[in-house]
Design an enzyme around this catalytic site. Structure first.
Site, PDB file in Angstrom:
ATOM      1  CE  LYS A 190    -109.226  12.709   0.104  1.00 59.16           C
ATOM      2  NZ  LYS A 190    -110.059  12.425  -1.057  1.00 59.16           N
TER       3      LYS A 190
HETATM    4  C1  LIG Z   1    -110.435  10.818  -1.307  1.00 57.94           C
HETATM    5  C2  LIG Z   1    -110.673   9.611  -0.532  1.00 57.94           C
HETATM    6  C3  LIG Z   1    -110.244   8.353  -0.984  1.00 57.94           C
HETATM    7  C4  LIG Z   1    -109.743   8.095  -2.369  1.00 57.94           C
HETATM    8  O1  LIG Z   1    -108.634   8.759  -2.754  1.00 57.94           O
HETATM    9  P1  LIG Z   1    -108.371   8.971  -4.320  1.00 57.94           P
HETATM   10  O2  LIG Z   1    -106.976   9.481  -4.334  1.00 57.94           O
HETATM   11  O3  LIG Z   1    -109.369   9.973  -4.794  1.00 57.94           O
HETATM   12  O4  LIG Z   1    -108.517   7.654  -5.003  1.00 57.94           O
HETATM   13  C5  LIG Z   1    -110.409   7.265  -0.162  1.00 57.94           C
HETATM   14  N1  LIG Z   1    -110.995   7.368   1.039  1.00 57.94           N
HETATM   15  C6  LIG Z   1    -111.449   8.547   1.492  1.00 57.94           C
HETATM   16  C7  LIG Z   1    -112.061   8.580   2.849  1.00 57.94           C
HETATM   17  C8  LIG Z   1    -111.334   9.702   0.714  1.00 57.94           C
HETATM   18  O5  LIG Z   1    -111.840  10.850   1.163  1.00 57.94           O
END
Ligand SMILES: *Cc1c(COP(=O)(O)O)cnc(C)c1O
Length: 416
Positions: free
Chosen positions: A197
């Site tokens: 992210k």
């Molecule tokens: C990355 C992501 C998540 C989940 O986040 P995690 O921290 O990996 O559990 C949820 N929704 C979207 C759209 C994502 O890209």
């Protein structure tokens, strides 16, 4: 493309990633602080500080630090009161983590088709969904690839039907809509600090809300739901969802660099846009009047006329090379040969084996009937169409300008 031999593509010595963690040094300082003070568990100064900093940065009342974005989504679904058998309207073209928590609670996701302007939930399809399932009380909305959805329209529709909006801002931390940060439009909202992210804790996520009681509830649920008693007293089901103070140290070190990461990602997006200006493609779109994305991933959409033939089964893809045309499968193959990481667009949930029996609402007609025709490239719903013609480009903020220029050149050759 018709001429280029894949074997002739020279690979980058160092792999170019889609989006990898970018550390700055402060992370280690805060992790060390956790270590040297022995606050190595799910309590400590880093957790308190990141909750405070994120709430301030986003402009919400409370941030609850959790083990991951998916855990935060699960608690958001529970806070919204979703029960077994309830329908929940959900973004269709997204990562599965958006929707899985609805199933954890044994509720039934109803997928809402995508619009072409931002690649997010189509307000017209959402409005239609309320006519088909008028009792629905919860909407799960994701902001794809860092671009805000049409939030005014979505919020107005939710309000009109008395539905609670949950905003999955996992990919859009730092993006804003009409000057307001994403992650504040829903009653309960989620961001993620997963490794790829815009900023990362290596893992981690947060629930964001203005409701102090909800924030307290989420903190309690995330730490096994202990009651205030002399022993481990439990009146309700709990989870082990709290963020570690070590992870919070990484997040704390990253937070001051959010704006810098966004600026780097924006420069990457702009360079791609300029580099592809004369190709039959477009970039993932947004409305510059109302939206400031965080540019997490740069994506490409190939014009219909410039698509060579491509077919996909559940696991495999094939294409027929053609002069002057290309397709995501070919471009991803070329990038992989060059040791650069691209990715297909999130395959829509209504096309996923585990979800394709669920209802899917498009703005016109019955989505499911159209979906069967998607291999022919005609009469597709919007999600299947963007999935067929789109891809995510290498968007790592450590990619040099020279490396990006070479990637642009490789993509251009695909259309030769
Ligand atoms: C990355 C992501 C998540 C989940 O986040 P995690 O921290 O990996 O559990 C949820 N929704 C979207 C759209 C994502 O890209």
């Amino acid at each position: 493309m018709a001429f280029l031999s894949l074997e002739k593509i020279k690979p980058f010595k160092k792999k170019i990633y889609l989006s990898s963690p970018t550390m700055h040094g402060e992370e280690l300082m805060y992790m060390n602080e956790a270590y040297s003070t022995n606050w190595m568990s799910t309590v400590g100064a880093n957790i308190n500080e990141v909750e405070h900093l994120v709430a301030q940065q986003v402009g919400c009342g409370y941030a609850v630090a959790l083990s991951c974005g998916t855990a935060a989504l699960h608690l958001a679904v529970k806070l919204a009161g979703v029960k077994s058998g309830d329908h929940v309207f959900c973004t269709d073209m997204t990562f599965a983590a958006t929707v899985n928590p609805i199933r954890y609670e044994k509720a039934i996701p109803v997928f809402i088709d995508t619009e072409y302007d931002t690649w997010n939930m189509d307000p017209a399809a959402l409005e239609k969904a309320f006519t088909l399932y008028p009792d629905t009380k919860v909407v799960m909305l994701a902001n794809l690839y860092g671009t805000p959805a049409k939030l005014d329209e979505i919020c107005a529709i939710c309000e009109k039907h008395g539905a609670i909006l949950l905003e999955d801002a996992a990919e859009s931390f730092g993006a804003s809509y009409k000057g307001r940060q994403t992650g504040t439009f829903g009653k309960y909202n989620v961001i993620s600090f997963n490794g790829n992210k815009i900023i990362t804790g290596s893992s981690g996520g947060m629930l964001l809300t203005d409701d102090p009681a909800a924030a307290n509830k989420a903190r309690k649920w995330s730490t096994q739901s202990r009651e205030n008693a002399a022993w481990y007293e439990h009146e309700e089901i709990g989870y082990n969802y709290r963020m570690s103070n070590v992870i919070a140290g990484v997040v704390r070190g990253q937070l001051p660099h959010l704006a810098e990461h966004i600026a780097q990602k924006k420069a990457i997006y702009e360079r791609y846009r300029a580099g592809f200006a004369d190709l039959p493609v477009s970039m993932n779109p947004f409305d510059p009047e109302t939206m400031e994305p965080n540019y997490w991933l740069s994506c490409l959409l190939i014009d219909r006329e410039a698509m060579c033939r491509q077919v996909r089964s559940d696991r495999d893809a094939l294409y027929l090379p053609e002069t002057g045309k290309s397709c995501p499968t070919e471009i991803l193959e070329v990038l992989a040969k060059a040791n650069a990481e691209g990715r297909p667009i999130w395959k829509p949930m209504h096309m996923q084996p585990t979800y394709r029996s669920h209802a899917f609402i498009t703005r016109n007609g019955d989505g499911r009937a159209q979906t069967n025709a998607y291999i022919a490239g005609e009469c597709m719903d919007v999600g299947a169409d963007i999935f067929a013609r789109g891809l995510c480009l290498p968007s790592d903020n450590k990619m040099t300008q020279d490396e990006q220029m070479r990637i642009i050149e490789l993509v251009r050759q695909c259309f030769a």
